[in-house]
Each structure stands twice: as structure tokens, then as C-alpha cells.
Design an enzyme around this catalytic site. Structure first.
Site, PDB file in Angstrom:
ATOM      1  N   HIS A 104       0.883  -1.178   0.000  1.00 28.89           N
ATOM      2  CA  HIS A 104       0.000   0.000   0.000  1.00 28.89           C
ATOM      3  C   HIS A 104       0.915   1.221   0.000  1.00 28.89           C
ATOM      4  O   HIS A 104       1.969   1.200   0.647  1.00 28.89           O
ATOM      5  CB  HIS A 104      -0.815   0.125   1.285  1.00 28.89           C
ATOM      6  CG  HIS A 104      -1.780  -0.976   1.569  1.00 28.89           C
ATOM      7  ND1 HIS A 104      -1.426  -2.144   2.167  1.00 28.89           N
ATOM      8  CD2 HIS A 104      -3.121  -1.039   1.394  1.00 28.89           C
ATOM      9  CE1 HIS A 104      -2.501  -2.903   2.327  1.00 28.89           C
ATOM     10  NE2 HIS A 104      -3.554  -2.254   1.870  1.00 28.89           N
ATOM     11  N   ASP A 107       2.222   2.064   3.456  1.00 31.82           N
ATOM     12  CA  ASP A 107       3.084   1.111   4.189  1.00 31.82           C
ATOM     13  C   ASP A 107       4.533   1.442   3.984  1.00 31.82           C
ATOM     14  O   ASP A 107       5.378   1.100   4.785  1.00 31.82           O
ATOM     15  CB  ASP A 107       3.029  -0.327   3.633  1.00 31.82           C
ATOM     16  CG  ASP A 107       1.671  -0.895   3.481  1.00 31.82           C
ATOM     17  OD1 ASP A 107       0.814  -0.549   4.295  1.00 31.82           O
ATOM     18  OD2 ASP A 107       1.489  -1.700   2.548  1.00 31.82           O
TER      19      ASP A 107
HETATM   20  C1  XUL Z   1      -7.674  -6.234   4.466  1.00 31.17           C
HETATM   21  C2  XUL Z   1      -6.962  -6.677   3.255  1.00 31.17           C
HETATM   22  C3  XUL Z   1      -6.099  -5.663   2.617  1.00 31.17           C
HETATM   23  C4  XUL Z   1      -6.062  -5.751   1.130  1.00 31.17           C
HETATM   24  C5  XUL Z   1      -5.293  -4.643   0.476  1.00 31.17           C
HETATM   25  O1  XUL Z   1      -8.478  -7.208   5.024  1.00 31.17           O
HETATM   26  O2  XUL Z   1      -7.053  -7.817   2.861  1.00 31.17           O
HETATM   27  O3  XUL Z   1      -4.833  -5.790   3.149  1.00 31.17           O
HETATM   28  O4  XUL Z   1      -5.509  -6.963   0.714  1.00 31.17           O
HETATM   29  O5  XUL Z   1      -5.732  -3.394   0.853  1.00 31.17           O
END
Ligand code: XUL
Ligand code: CO
Length: 440
Positions: A104, A107
Site C-alpha cells: 500500500h 506502508d
Molecule cells: C484487508 C486486506 C487488505 C487488502 C489490500 O483485510 O485484505 O490488506 O488486501 O488493501
């Protein structure tokens, strides 16, 4: 090895040693060059490490804070910490011989006071990534934007009642998508953690769905504009953090995509623990996505039978995984997608080595599941049973029904003409379950 990390004591990449190995830092099933269903295991499984759980999560839970005390989470210079985190991250990818990673935007680089500052921070770390990716031969499976942590997103990003939040979120996604494109990402993921509601008393569902439809459409339009060749993936989840999420499950996502004319443009990223929260199995969600032509990628993890939340544990059930893989690999396997470990070690697993053993175990579970699924496919008894069960539908006179060339009057006539009085046939479930057991 980057000398600066000194985080892992292990120095050599993990090796395959075979199923009799007692070495906890060795693969017992994942033999990356072994050919399975016409490709190497590495090419079939396309493993990715998730930056957020393995590098950015401090080990907290709703009742307690940080347990891990990672060095890169304790320093006043946030960008220096982000660089150190990247050093440790790429060391982890190298030790696991992982071909991909996922992240992300927030992150990997700190959020700034403005979007422009956040974008600059992300650009600096994306440059660090680009250099490390070239050196370590690691690729990006997908990038995504965090539209759920900051308080501005408490009522959603795309589905926020305030258009300014929608605009801010869209601008953030534009930069995350462009960064993913710059790093050669194979996919871009949209997970709507806060695209849902807490109470219908303050929510206009129809309005919010239209906002989400327009938001995803803009992402697709921008993908084409910048020439991003990867897939856009929506990740279903029924709830958590919101009480109800719009991308509830694969079926709901498909309905949403059709309504907004996106079913040919967007696929799904299916997560095991999200499937179980929706009252399904991974197998169900994968089979349905394959049937609907929207199978994109997998987040591999597991929940806990007793806990009703997203525990995001590393997978440890090869049989359950094999049942999902059977549908995936029968349909040809991954194209842009892969197996992303959206899984976190438990908060008592403090040691650097715990990060390695967790992934080794998860990779072995997937490798073993792939071998089982390949046996199920190659032996042919299961697919053949299903083929025969539907054989009547292959007859031209019955195909005509599906093509819309017959109506209810015709049905009534056919019962008369063919003297139809169906005699039920066994579904032979126990036989099939016993058959599956042979492949374990
Ligand atoms: C949350 C989840 C996230 C997504 C990406 O439950 O799975 O980490 O994979 O935003
Ligand atoms: Co996920």
C-alpha cells in the site's frame, strides 16, 4: 546482503530439501523449478510478500500495542526509517526467494502534511524500490492505496458523503496507480475497507454505490490513459472495518461491475479469510470467479474457526487450498495474478526467524496444494464425473434452450412429445469425497 539491516541471522536463501527434511528453514514441498501442469512451481504460484503485515505491522491488537519493537519503527527521521524498512523487506524477499511483493502507498513511505508531500515521499521510496527490484530480480505483483487508516477516510474514500474526500481519495489512487505502473506492477488492487456503512440511519446506499461505480470507472479510464497493462482488481470482503462493505463477496462484486459496465475491465483478488467471513469457502469464491470470468489474483491466508474476524493467519490447510486450486488451475491458472501472503505472524512471534518460518510454511502449503490439484486435474476422474453429469446439456436440442430459442410453451410441448418424466440420478458426493482423499 545489505549490511545495514542485520535483522536476519540467516544469510543464504532458503533451499528446497524435500519432504523428509527436519530443517525448519528449508522448503519441504516448494521446489521452484519442478514442473507442474506445464510450468515450474515458481511460474504457477507467483508468490508475493505483503509489505504491510510483514514489515509495517507492529504487533498490536485491540487490547494491546506494539510487541515487535522493529528497529525501523523507532526513529525520528521517518524517511530514514522507510529506507531501513525497504532494506529489511528486500532482504526478506531475497531469503525467501520470493519473485514478487505487494504494497500500500502508506506502508512504504510516511504520509505527509499534504497529498503533494505524501506523493513526494512515495516517489523517493519508489526510486529505492526500482533500484532494489532490478538488483534482486523481484517484481511487483500489485500496488494499492490505503484509503482506510487516516481519519479523513472514517466514512469512506470513494463512498464518503463529502465530495472533497472522494476527490482526495481519487487523487491519491491516481498517484498509487502511476507508481505501480512505473514499477512494472502486474495488477492494481482496490480494497474498500471503509467503502460501506456503520448504520443505515445516516447512509444513502444508492448514492454511495453510484459514487463507487464512478470511482472505479475513473481508475479504469486512467489505467488506459497511462498505458498500464496490468489488471485492475477489486478485493471482496463482507465487513471489517465497516459493519457492511459494498464489495461483500465475488457474486456481489460481479453484480456491481455489471451495473457500472465494468465486468470486462475489472477482476477480483480473492482472500481466504474474507471468503469465510462472507459465509463461503475459498473454493466457492474461486470457482465462482472462474465461472464468471473475473478470476484475478489470490490473497492466501486463513481465519480461525472460533474467531469471527479477519485473523489473517498464514495458511496451514493444504486440502482446503487444493480444492480452490483445483478450480483455478483447471481454468488455466494465473495470468497477471499470484499468491500474495496477506498474512501476519502472531503478535508473540517476536523473532526475525518467525517471519521466515511463517512464509516457508505458507509456501509449502501452497506447493503441496498445487501438487494435489494437479493430480486431481491430470487423473481426470473428477472433471469427467462433472462432464458426464451435465452431458445432456451438450445435445443440440437442449443447447437451443440455453440459446433462448425455446419458451415455456415449448417446454410444455416437449414434456408431451418426449414423454419426459425425469428419473433422479445419484450425485455420488461420498464417492467424490473419497476420490479427493486419494490425491492427498
Ligand atoms: C484487508 C486486506 C487488505 C487488502 C489490500 O483485510 O485484505 O490488506 O488486501 O488493501
Ligand atoms: Co487482502
Amino acid at each position: 546482503m545489505t549490511a545495514s539491516t542485520r535483522f536476519f541471522t540467516q544469510e543464504a536463501p532458503i533451499q528446497y530439501e524435500g519432504r523428509d527434511s527436519r530443517n525448519p528453514l528449508a522448503f519441504r514441498w516448494y521446489d521452484k523449478d519442478r514442473m507442474v501442469l506445464g510450468k515450474t512451481m515458481e511460474e504457477q504460484l507467483r508468490f508475493a510478500i505483503a509489505y504491510w503485515h510483514s514489515l509495517a505491522w507492529p504487533g498490536g491488537d485491540p487490547f494491546g500495542g506494539e510487541t515487535f519493537l522493529r528497529p525501523w519503527m523507532h526513529g525520528s527521521d521517518e524517511m530514514a526509517m522507510a529506507r531501513l524498512k525497504a532494506d529489511v523487506g528486500f532482504e526478506l524477499f531475497r531469503l525467501l526467494d520470493a519473485p514478487f511483493f505487494c504494497f500500500h502507498d502508506r506502508d512504504v513511505a510516511p504520509e505527509g502534511a499534504t497529498l503533494a508531500e505524501s506523493n513526494r515521499n512515495l516517489d523517493v521510496i519508489a526510486d529505492v524500490f526500482a533500484e532494489k527490484m532490478a538488483r534482486e530480480k523481484v517484481k511487483l505483483l500489485w500496488g494499492t492505496a490505503n484509503l482506510f487508516s487516516n481519519r479523513r477516510y472514517m466514512a469512506g474514500g470513494a463512498t464518503n458523503p463529502d465530495p472533497d474526500v472522494f476527490i482526495y481519495a481519487a487523487a491519491q489512487v491516481k498517484h498509487a496507480l502511476e507508481t505501480t505502473h512505473r514499477l512494472g506492477g502486474a495488477n492494481y488492487v482496490l480494497w474498500g475497507g471503509r467503502e460501506g456503512y456503520e448504520t443505515l440511519l445516516n447512509t444513502d446506499i444508492g448514492q454511495e454505490l453510484d459514487q463507487l461505480g464512478r470511482f472505479v470507472s475513473m481508475v479504469v479510464e486512467h489505467k488506459h490513459k497511462i498505458g498500464f497493462k496490468g489488471a485492475i482488481l477489486v478485493e471482496p470482503k463482507p465487513q471489517e472495518p465497516t459493519k457492511h462493505q459494498y464489495d461483500f463477496d465475488v457474486a456481489t462484486v460481479y453484480g456491481f461491475l455489471e451495473r457500472y459496465g465494468l465486468q470486462k475491465e475489472v477482476q477480483v483478488n480473492i482472500e481466504d479469510n474474507h471468503a469465510t467471513l462472507a459465509g463461503h469457502t475459498y473454493e466457492h469464491e474461486i470457482a465462482l470467479a472462474c465461472a464468471l470470468g473475473i478470476m484475478g489474483s489470490l490473497d492466501v491466508n486463513r481465519g480461525d474457526r472460533q474467531s469471527g474476524w479477519d485473523t489473517d493467519q498464514f495458511p496451514n490447510d493444504p486440502t482446503g487450498m487444493a480444492l480452490g486450486f483445483y478450480h483455478l488451475f483447471r481454468a488455466g491458472g494465473f495470468t497477471t495474478g499470484g499468491c500474495n501472503f496477506d498474512a501476519k505472524i502472531r503478535r508473540q512471534s517476536l523473532d526475525a526467524e518467525d517471519l521466515l518460518t511463517a512464509h516457508i510454511g505458507g509456501m509449502d502449503v501452497c506447493a503441496r496444494a498445487l501438487l494435489m490439484a494437479a493430480d486431481m486435474i491430470e487423473d481426470g476422474a473428477l472433471p469427467q464425473f462433472v462432464e458426464e453429469r451435465y452431458a445432456g446439456w451438450r445435445k443440440p436440442e437442449n443447447q437451443a434452450i440455453l440459446r433462448g430459442e425455446r419458451n415455456l410453451d415449448d417446454m410444455a410441448k416437449l414434456v408431451e412429445e418426449r414423454s419426459i418424466n425425469p428419473s433422479p440420478r445419484s450425485g455420488r458426493q461420498e464417492y467424490l469425497e473419497n476420490l479427493v482423499n486419494r490425491y492427498l
